[in-house]
Structure formats: C-alpha cells, structure tokens
Design a protein around this motif. Structure first.
Motif, PDB file in Angstrom:
ATOM      1  N   MET A 383       0.817  -1.221   0.000  1.00 29.95           N
ATOM      2  CA  MET A 383       0.000   0.000   0.000  1.00 29.95           C
ATOM      3  C   MET A 383       0.850   1.270   0.000  1.00 29.95           C
ATOM      4  SD  MET A 383      -3.247  -1.064   2.413  1.00 29.95           S
ATOM      5  CE  MET A 383      -2.328  -1.851   3.736  1.00 29.95           C
ATOM      6  N   ASP A 384       2.144   1.125  -0.235  1.00 28.53           N
ATOM      7  CA  ASP A 384       3.036   2.283  -0.308  1.00 28.53           C
ATOM      8  C   ASP A 384       2.671   3.129  -1.523  1.00 28.53           C
ATOM      9  OD1 ASP A 384       5.130   4.089  -0.620  1.00 28.53           O
ATOM     10  OD2 ASP A 384       6.666   2.646  -0.020  1.00 28.53           O
ATOM     11  N   MET A 385       2.270   4.375  -1.287  1.00 30.37           N
ATOM     12  CA  MET A 385       1.865   5.273  -2.367  1.00 30.37           C
ATOM     13  C   MET A 385       2.917   6.330  -2.670  1.00 30.37           C
ATOM     14  SD  MET A 385      -1.064   4.211  -3.405  1.00 30.37           S
ATOM     15  CE  MET A 385      -1.802   5.604  -4.261  1.00 30.37           C
ATOM     16  N   SER A 386       4.119   6.156  -2.127  1.00 23.92           N
ATOM     17  CA  SER A 386       5.167   7.151  -2.335  1.00 23.92           C
ATOM     18  C   SER A 386       5.838   7.020  -3.704  1.00 23.92           C
ATOM     19  CB  SER A 386       6.229   7.029  -1.236  1.00 23.92           C
ATOM     20  OG  SER A 386       6.885   5.771  -1.298  1.00 23.92           O
ATOM     21  N   GLU A 387       5.591   5.903  -4.399  1.00 23.96           N
ATOM     22  CA  GLU A 387       6.187   5.703  -5.714  1.00 23.96           C
ATOM     23  C   GLU A 387       5.287   4.799  -6.548  1.00 23.96           C
ATOM     24  OE1 GLU A 387       9.272   2.313  -5.886  1.00 23.96           O
ATOM     25  OE2 GLU A 387       9.659   3.261  -3.923  1.00 23.96           O
ATOM     26  N   VAL A 388       5.480   4.838  -7.841  1.00 25.46           N
ATOM     27  CA  VAL A 388       4.761   3.947  -8.739  1.00 25.46           C
ATOM     28  C   VAL A 388       5.391   2.558  -8.634  1.00 25.46           C
ATOM     29  CG1 VAL A 388       4.211   3.428 -11.137  1.00 25.46           C
ATOM     30  CG2 VAL A 388       4.134   5.792 -10.326  1.00 25.46           C
ATOM     31  N   HIS A 389       4.573   1.538  -8.430  1.00 27.12           N
ATOM     32  CA  HIS A 389       5.116   0.181  -8.334  1.00 27.12           C
ATOM     33  C   HIS A 389       4.070  -0.844  -8.734  1.00 27.12           C
ATOM     34  CE1 HIS A 389       2.881  -0.974  -4.651  1.00 27.12           C
ATOM     35  NE2 HIS A 389       3.039   0.293  -4.287  1.00 27.12           N
ATOM     36  N   GLY A 390       4.556  -1.991  -9.136  1.00 22.91           N
ATOM     37  CA  GLY A 390       3.671  -3.085  -9.490  1.00 22.91           C
ATOM     38  C   GLY A 390       3.284  -3.887  -8.269  1.00 22.91           C
ATOM     39  N   GLU A 410      13.322  -1.508  -6.158  1.00 24.85           N
ATOM     40  CA  GLU A 410      13.643  -2.148  -4.885  1.00 24.85           C
ATOM     41  C   GLU A 410      12.374  -2.560  -4.156  1.00 24.85           C
ATOM     42  OE1 GLU A 410      15.718  -3.904  -1.965  1.00 24.85           O
ATOM     43  OE2 GLU A 410      16.544  -3.069  -3.825  1.00 24.85           O
ATOM     44  N   LEU A 411      11.352  -1.722  -4.217  1.00 25.65           N
ATOM     45  CA  LEU A 411      10.086  -2.052  -3.565  1.00 25.65           C
ATOM     46  C   LEU A 411       9.442  -3.275  -4.215  1.00 25.65           C
ATOM     47  CD1 LEU A 411       7.784  -1.560  -1.617  1.00 25.65           C
ATOM     48  CD2 LEU A 411       6.903   0.217  -3.157  1.00 25.65           C
ATOM     49  N   GLU A 412       9.463  -3.330  -5.554  1.00 28.39           N
ATOM     50  CA  GLU A 412       8.887  -4.478  -6.251  1.00 28.39           C
ATOM     51  C   GLU A 412       9.630  -5.774  -5.898  1.00 28.39           C
ATOM     52  OE1 GLU A 412       7.177  -2.109 -10.197  1.00 28.39           O
ATOM     53  OE2 GLU A 412       9.234  -2.875 -10.162  1.00 28.39           O
ATOM     54  N   LEU A 413      10.947  -5.684  -5.747  1.00 30.58           N
ATOM     55  CA  LEU A 413      11.732  -6.857  -5.375  1.00 30.58           C
ATOM     56  C   LEU A 413      11.445  -7.281  -3.932  1.00 30.58           C
ATOM     57  CD1 LEU A 413      15.152  -5.916  -7.032  1.00 30.58           C
ATOM     58  CD2 LEU A 413      13.486  -7.610  -7.829  1.00 30.58           C
ATOM     59  N   GLN A 414      11.194  -6.310  -3.070  1.00 29.66           N
ATOM     60  CA  GLN A 414      10.841  -6.626  -1.681  1.00 29.66           C
ATOM     61  C   GLN A 414       9.498  -7.354  -1.610  1.00 29.66           C
ATOM     62  OE1 GLN A 414      10.989  -2.935   0.495  1.00 29.66           O
ATOM     63  NE2 GLN A 414      13.206  -2.745   0.312  1.00 29.66           N
ATOM     64  N   LEU A 415       8.558  -6.908  -2.433  1.00 29.26           N
ATOM     65  CA  LEU A 415       7.249  -7.571  -2.484  1.00 29.26           C
ATOM     66  C   LEU A 415       7.385  -8.996  -3.019  1.00 29.26           C
ATOM     67  CD1 LEU A 415       5.060  -4.614  -3.840  1.00 29.26           C
ATOM     68  CD2 LEU A 415       5.071  -5.529  -1.514  1.00 29.26           C
ATOM     69  N   ALA A 416       8.280  -9.187  -3.985  1.00 26.37           N
ATOM     70  CA  ALA A 416       8.517 -10.526  -4.532  1.00 26.37           C
ATOM     71  C   ALA A 416       9.164 -11.430  -3.477  1.00 26.37           C
ATOM     72  CB  ALA A 416       9.405 -10.434  -5.764  1.00 26.37           C
ATOM     73  N   GLU A 417      10.117 -10.884  -2.742  1.00 26.46           N
ATOM     74  CA  GLU A 417      10.778 -11.650  -1.683  1.00 26.46           C
ATOM     75  C   GLU A 417       9.773 -12.052  -0.606  1.00 26.46           C
ATOM     76  OE1 GLU A 417      14.424 -11.090   1.549  1.00 26.46           O
ATOM     77  OE2 GLU A 417      14.342  -9.813  -0.231  1.00 26.46           O
ATOM     78  N   PHE A 418       8.901 -11.126  -0.253  1.00 27.49           N
ATOM     79  CA  PHE A 418       7.864 -11.426   0.736  1.00 27.49           C
ATOM     80  C   PHE A 418       6.969 -12.554   0.252  1.00 27.49           C
ATOM     81  CE2 PHE A 418       3.531 -11.017   2.251  1.00 27.49           C
ATOM     82  CZ  PHE A 418       3.712 -10.960   3.626  1.00 27.49           C
TER      83      PHE A 418
END
Length: 431
Positions: A383-390, A410-418
């Motif tokens: 739900m991070d709205m500070s940047e555009v992400h998938g 980096e955020l997208e990779l963190q979501l994938a790792e999770f």
C-alpha cells in the motif's frame, strides 16, 4: 569467544560454520522456573553427548543481554546464551512469538520490545541451515503449564540425533524416532521440586487455580510421550518465463524469500517455443543457463509452485500455456491436487493487465485442484503510495515500461521476496 559482541543471528551463523551440528534451545527468560529446569536437564543429559558428535548448544531468549548472562551464570549452564530482543532467529525459523502485551513484563518498556519467543528445540546440521535433524516448537495455550506437558526429554532428543547422524534409518525407523518421552510435570516434580512449585504458583495466579488439577492428573498418568513433527524444508519451485529479464530478476527475489523462510528454492525456466531466429529479431535477452528448463514432472515433485508470468495482452504468454497444456497426465492422476500455487507478473504499464493475468491464470490452478495462495495485503508495503510500483493482493508484480527499459524497483523486489516467504510458510502448514 564472546558471542555477545555480535548480533544473535550472526553469532548463531558463526557457530554453524565452526561446528558439525548446532542446537538452538529457545527459552522465555530468566524469570521462568520451568525454563531453568529444562536448561539444567539439557546441561545434564544432552550437552556432553551432543558435543561428542561435534555439536554446539546455544540458548536463545528475547530478554536483555544482562538477564541472559544472569541466567547462564545462576543456572550454571556451560553453553552460551544469546540475547535476541528483535527475535531475528525466532522469526527466521518459525518459532512462535507472543506479543509484548501478553508477556509477563508487558509494562516494562525494556523487556521484550518485539515480543517473547516461546520454547523451541531445533538441531541443525552444520552450515546447511535448511537441514534440520530435529525440530520442536511450542504453540502456547492457556493451560499448557508453560510447555510443561509437551517439551521433549533432552536425553531422548540426543538418542534421536545420534541415530540420524550415525546412519540412515529406514522411513519406518525414522518415524519411530519422532516419538520421544515428554518432559512433563511428573518428571519435573521428581527432579526440580522447588521449581515445580514455583511453576504451579505462577500459573495458578493466572488460571484461577486450575493448574494444580491438570498437573496432578498428569503426574498420576505417569510418563507420557510427545510426537515430534520433524520440519523438513518445503521444496518450492519458482517456474518463470522471461524474455527481457524482468521476470527473471523477480524470480531471484522470490527465491531469496523462500530461502529466508527456511524453504528450498528451485528456480527453473518455462521451455521456449520461439525459434532462435525469431528471438533474435525480437532482441530477446539470452536465457540463464543456471536455470534448467522445467517439465511437468518438476511441477509434480515440488511442494509448492510459484509461477513467474510476463503479461501478453492481459494473459499468460503462449510459452507458459504450452507447458501447462502438457500436464494432462498429472490431471488424470490428480497429482497436483492440494499443491499450493501462486503467481507474480510483469506488465509494461500500470494499466497493462497485472490483475487480469492473475485472474485468467487461476483457471489452470482450479482445474488441477491446486491451492491458490495470494499475498493479500499481508505486506503493508503493497500500500506504499510514495512511488509507482507493481503488485497487487494477487501477488508481486513489476513494470517494464513501454520500451522495456525500466527494471524492477527495490520495492517491487521486496514484495517478490515477501511472496516467496509467504508461500513457503503456507506450504509448510499444509504439508
């Protein structure tokens, strides 16, 4: 060696490199009389034999370093005590953590800042942290007398470890090894009368005097046993198709998450259906030779499957569909029924079909009777709205950009790792 000079997790990993075997014994804290009795029994009946096998015992608590040192000195244990207030080790290996507000020291800001790790006994084989020879973890309830009714007897645990280290018992023999005598209230009373009384006094104070009744019943029954569920790492297949490396990069992050949750990640590629000539004209990136090409058999033998799917007009590409079209034999045998499955995707843009790719692929899982595992909003970073992400509650995702030049953030990779860790934990629960 002063283990207190490094983080608890670093200290544990250091000992793994130095020793053939490492045993982690989690205890609630210095205040816990039953923990004291249990660690004293480990000292008496487990340590010498375990060290003869080349092993090292470490006790772990969520309490402060000062109280951990006090417990080691006053309880007269020869093995090290690790203070892990952040519960880094407990979280990594699935040890139950009681929230701070439910701990005995909920009003003390300095104690249990991230909760209290509950009792556990895990034996690892050397540097391979995924190989666990023995694993017992308590899930506390109101009337379990602090784990008094089901902790495994340390002497029996030693025999089990010796058997598994010295040879390869048959499956039937190995199953018998999983039943050990319980370190119950009868044993506790016979060996640690003052501590036994202290345990009853504490639990009577929070359970309206019912502890005494349960303890007396337990003692009258005599010796009891506990069935140990040996935790074998979940084998999770990360099966992806990637033409321009976006999904491949995400797949590596998913695999990292699987390993962090104690699972075994196997990363494989979906077979290519396009010719080398066509791929060259499409300026496709070279395939990763370290990731073998998968077959339906690889899907059948995994404990869980996480598909990596680049979107083609809002759906999975033909290459992925072609592989699934070859699973008719598995469907006939029901080989995939009950197997957890999840997906992560990539699209060019925000409106490029991330959710429709998930939705149109779910039909494949449904026909095979697989258990669909979305991430939901379990990770607040979604739900991070500070940047555009998938990404969506269906699973992780990344944006490639209209020309494919954007790399997973980096955020997208963190979501994938999770997602990798999330699916692994669920696969273990369903095993």
């Amino acid at each position: 060696r002063q283990l207190t000079t490094m983080s608890a997790l670093a200290a544990f990993e250091t000992e793994q490199k130095r020793n053939n075997l490492v045993a982690l014994v989690f205890y609630r804290g210095y205040w816990c009389p039953f923990c004291q009795g249990y660690l004293k029994t480990i000292e008496k009946d487990f340590v010498e034999g375990f060290e003869a096998l080349g092993g090292k015992v470490l006790a772990v608590t969520s309490e402060s370093a000062e109280l951990a040192a006090k417990a080691k000195d006053e309880w007269k244990t020869s093995f090290g005590h690790l203070s892990d207030p952040k519960n880094t080790i407990a979280k990594k290996y699935g040890v139950f953590i009681t929230p701070k507000e439910k701990t005995p020291y909920k009003d003390h800001p300095s104690e249990y800042p991230t909760g209290m790790a509950q009792p556990a006994f895990i034996v690892f084989s050397g540097q391979d942290s995924s190989k666990q020879i023995f694993n017992w973890r308590i899930v506390p309830s109101k009337m379990n007398l602090g784990g008094a009714k089901d902790r495994p007897l340390p002497g029996d645990v030693l025999k089990l470890v010796e058997a598994r280290v010295s040879g390869k018992p048959s499956e039937a023999e190995d199953a018998k090894l999983n039943t050990v005598r319980a370190y119950d209230m009868a044993y506790f009373k016979d060996n640690f009368q003052p501590l036994h009384d202290a345990v009853l006094g504490y639990y009577d104070s929070i359970n309206d005097g019912e502890s005494k009744k349960i303890a007396e019943t337990d003692i009258k029954k005599g010796g009891s046993t506990v069935k140990i569920s040996l935790r074998k790492p979940a084998k999770v297949l990360v099966l992806y198709y990637s033409m321009y490396k976006h999904i491949e990069t995400m797949a590596l992050a998913v695999a990292k998450g699987i390993e962090s949750a104690g699972g075994h990640a196997k990363v494989m590629r979906v077979p290519e259906t396009l010719s080398t000539e066509v791929l060259k004209k499409m300026h496709a990136a070279p395939k990763n030779a370290n990731h073998p090409v998968a077959s339906p058999h690889d899907i059948a033998t995994a404990d869980a499957v996480i598909f990596g799917i680049p979107t083609r007009f809002g759906m999975a590409p033909a290459q992925v569909k072609a592989l699934l079209d070859r699973t008719g034999g598995l469907w006939m045998k029901g080989a995939l029924v009950g197997k957890p499955a999840s997906m992560f995707v990539s699209t060019a843009t925000q409106g490029g079909g991330q959710e429709t790719t998930h939705l149109t692929f779910i039909t494949q899982l449904v026909h095979h009777g697989m258990v669909y595992v979305p991430t939901g909003y379990a990770n607040p970073k979604l739900m991070d709205m500070s940047e555009v992400h998938g990404g969506s509650p269906y699973g992780a995702g990344c944006f490639a950009g209209p020309d494919g030049s954007r790399k997973p953030s980096e955020l997208e990779l963190q979501l994938a790792e999770f997602q990798g860790a999330h699916v692994t934990k669920i696969a273990e629960k369903l095993a």
